[in-house]
Design an enzyme around this catalytic site. Structure first.
Site, mmCIF file in Angstrom:
data_model
loop_
_atom_site.group_PDB
_atom_site.id
_atom_site.type_symbol
_atom_site.label_atom_id
_atom_site.label_comp_id
_atom_site.label_asym_id
_atom_site.label_seq_id
_atom_site.Cartn_x
_atom_site.Cartn_y
_atom_site.Cartn_z
ATOM 1 N N HIS A 7 106.807 34.014 83.169
ATOM 2 C CA HIS A 7 107.035 35.652 83.750
ATOM 3 C C HIS A 7 105.305 36.393 83.554
ATOM 4 C CE1 HIS A 7 108.240 36.676 80.098
ATOM 5 N NE2 HIS A 7 107.204 37.709 80.106
ATOM 6 N N HIS A 79 102.332 43.468 82.892
ATOM 7 C CA HIS A 79 102.095 41.230 81.466
ATOM 8 C C HIS A 79 101.605 40.114 82.204
ATOM 9 C CE1 HIS A 79 105.414 42.321 79.529
ATOM 10 N NE2 HIS A 79 105.667 40.830 79.543
ATOM 11 N N GLU A 130 101.158 37.414 77.526
ATOM 12 C CA GLU A 130 102.288 37.362 76.339
ATOM 13 C C GLU A 130 102.041 35.732 76.236
ATOM 14 O OE1 GLU A 130 106.062 38.474 77.898
ATOM 15 O OE2 GLU A 130 106.540 38.768 75.571
HETATM 16 CO CO CO Z 1 107.653 39.445 79.301
#
Ligand code: CO
Length: 134
Positions: A7, A79, A130
């Site tokens: 994502h 992020h 991440e």
């Molecule tokens: Co995230």
């Protein structure tokens, strides 16, 4: 090591406005708002055919998103999340190459109930990364 893009997270000042815009203007499939007090955020996931968008909004005075929205009041990309098969092996290899893991370096359970960790943006082209074990 690196797998699929899981994502892209966007910090937003108004969750409902963001959700409505993606639903109405883009015709996206937008999930419900989910409070994650352990992470100091409320999140909404937008399902796209090939990945997801994560809207992040601060939850509480200690939210890690507060600072970001102070600097970016209109919101912005916060992020990006890449999938890995083995998060401990990924962490060990990355820290050996000099990358810094945020916090104490122990993977935490993230928004999808899977182990995640974050890599310092200064070690990754200015972008907070991440990693999520899938
Ligand atoms: Co995230």
């Amino acid at each position: 090591m690196i797998g699929r893009l899981n994502h892209v997270a966007i910090a937003v000042p108004d969750l409902e406005a963001a959700a409505n815009q993606y639903r109405a203007a883009l015709g996206a499939v937008v999930g419900p708002a989910v409070a994650q007090p352990d992470h100091g955020v409320t999140v909404i996931f937008v399902e796209l055919p090939n990945t997801k968008i994560e809207f992040l909004h601060p939850l509480g005075a200690e939210s890690p998103i507060n600072n970001f929205l102070d600097k970016n009041p209109a919101g912005g990309i916060h992020h990006i999340c890449y999938e890995v098969d083995d998060i401990q092996a990924a962490r060990d290899s990355l820290t050996a190459s000099g990358a810094r893991v945020l916090g104490d370096g122990t993977p935490k359970i993230g928004a999808h109930g899977k182990p995640v960790l974050f890599l310092h943006p200064k070690d990754f082209q200015g972008c907070l990364i991440e990693l999520e074990q899938v």
